[in-house]
Design an enzyme around this catalytic site. Structure first.
Site, PDB file in Angstrom:
ATOM      1  N   CYS A  74       0.838  -1.211   0.000  1.00  0.00           N
ATOM      2  CA  CYS A  74       0.000   0.000   0.000  1.00  0.00           C
ATOM      3  C   CYS A  74       0.871   1.257   0.000  1.00  0.00           C
ATOM      4  CB  CYS A  74      -0.921  -0.030   1.211  1.00  0.00           C
ATOM      5  SG  CYS A  74      -1.798   1.501   1.538  1.00  0.00           S
ATOM      6  N   CYS A  77       0.000   3.884   2.647  1.00  0.00           N
ATOM      7  CA  CYS A  77       0.436   3.419   3.978  1.00  0.00           C
ATOM      8  C   CYS A  77       1.892   3.801   4.221  1.00  0.00           C
ATOM      9  CB  CYS A  77       0.279   1.907   4.090  1.00  0.00           C
ATOM     10  SG  CYS A  77      -1.413   1.298   3.933  1.00  0.00           S
TER      11      CYS A  77
END
Length: 336
Positions: A74, A77
């Site tokens: 991600c 993230c």
């Protein structure tokens, strides 16, 4: 043999709090050699559901718990990760966790996580708020608002009280691998896991079997930096309290023959007067330079106070920090 300096406090004064994180320490050793210590990681990386449940059970109901649900693939993230780490360094009166949704899906399912990153906020084990997406401003605002002002013990320049003698230290119980706890020569109905593992509860104690010696091995889920060891014995049973202890790091399969012959990382010898004055709870300060990158700690109880064949321990706690990355091995010297 000269013994190490001990710090001893009554059982009533034993408590814990977060340790202020540092980004880097260089310790001069001798001439031009330096020891490079990795940065601390003030948040806890959750590896399994059992560890997660243990963290929540050991966190007070008033304390904010922040969970960062993320994934390695991600991009957002990774982008917000430095913000989350800075918050965990600065808001020391909250507990910060990181959960990889691919590695621990059961926790993600519990909180119905559908997108990453998602930040979940808990108090008393109950969800009180949530933030979806990599929003640094929103995350900072929610953490500060929900955590509230820091208690006086975290305030800059605050005066230490008799009830905060372990102020500035973080318990490492949440990162102990309780499945791999081991104690040689323990009696079957009074085990190490009864005071430190998933079976731990008030009133349990560890007791030796064939003789007074115990060989305790405590593994960690992540490399740690150890600062202090606390051992507690029932004040009415002080003759059974440990007297001489040898500590070893990163020997997960240590046996009694090796413990008898290997040079310990650090050694302590207590007196009955010291243990009595401490009301059975003894804090042993560790030599920080020696306890870096600790993957496991072995505690060899060589003898007890009364010379009896039975040794008793009612509680064990370890204090320090989780280290960011790195191997579970000794420090390496780095040339200037």
């Amino acid at each position: 043999m000269a013994t190490d300096v001990l710090k001893l406090w009554p059982a009533s004064s034993f408590c814990g709090s977060h340790y202020s994180a540092v980004s880097k320490i260089d310790i001069t050793c001798g001439s031009s050699k330096k020891i490079k210590i990795n940065t601390t990681m003030p948040y806890i990386e959750i590896k399994e559901l059992q560890q997660f449940n243990r963290v929540l059970s050991e966190t007070s109901a008033e304390k904010l718990v922040v969970i960062d649900f993320h994934a390695t693939w991600c991009g957002p993230c990774r982008a917000i990760a430095p913000v989350y780490e800075r918050l965990s360094n600065s808001v020391l009166h909250a507990t910060f966790l990181k959960v990889d949704t691919d590695k621990v899906p059961a926790i993600a399912q519990k909180y119905n996580i559908r997108a990453m990153p998602t930040f979940v906020f808990l108090k008393g084990g109950n969800k009180i708020d949530e933030l979806k997406g990599a929003d640094p401003t929103g995350l900072t605002e929610k953490v500060n608002r929900l955590a509230g002002p820091p208690p006086s013990s975290f305030a800059s320049g605050s005066k230490s009280s008799s009830k905060s003698l372990t102020e500035g230290l973080t318990s490492l119980k949440p990162v102990i691998d309780s499945r791999e706890l081991q104690c040689l020569n323990e009696v079957d109905d009074h085990t190490l896991k009864g005071i430190l593992g998933s079976d731990a509860k008030e009133g349990n104690f560890l007791e030796s079997d064939a003789d007074e010696q115990l060989l305790i091995t405590i593994p960690f889920l992540q490399p740690t930096r150890l600062r202090a060891l606390v051992i507690r014995t029932d004040p009415s049973k002080l003759e059974l309290a440990p007297k001489r202890l040898k500590l070893f790091i990163n020997h997960p399969s240590l046996g009694f023959p090796e413990a008898e012959t290997f040079a310990p990382t650090q050694e302590f010898e207590l007196t009955s007067k010291q243990v009595e004055e401490a009301e059975g709870t003894v804090r042993l300060d560790l030599r920080l330079v020696r306890f870096q990158g600790v993957g496991s700690l072995s505690i060899f109880v060589v003898s007890n106070m009364g010379g009896d064949e039975v040794t008793r321990i009612d509680g064990i706690d370890l204090f320090g920090e989780v280290m960011e990355g790195g191997s579970k091995g000794p420090l390496q010297k780095v040339e200037d």
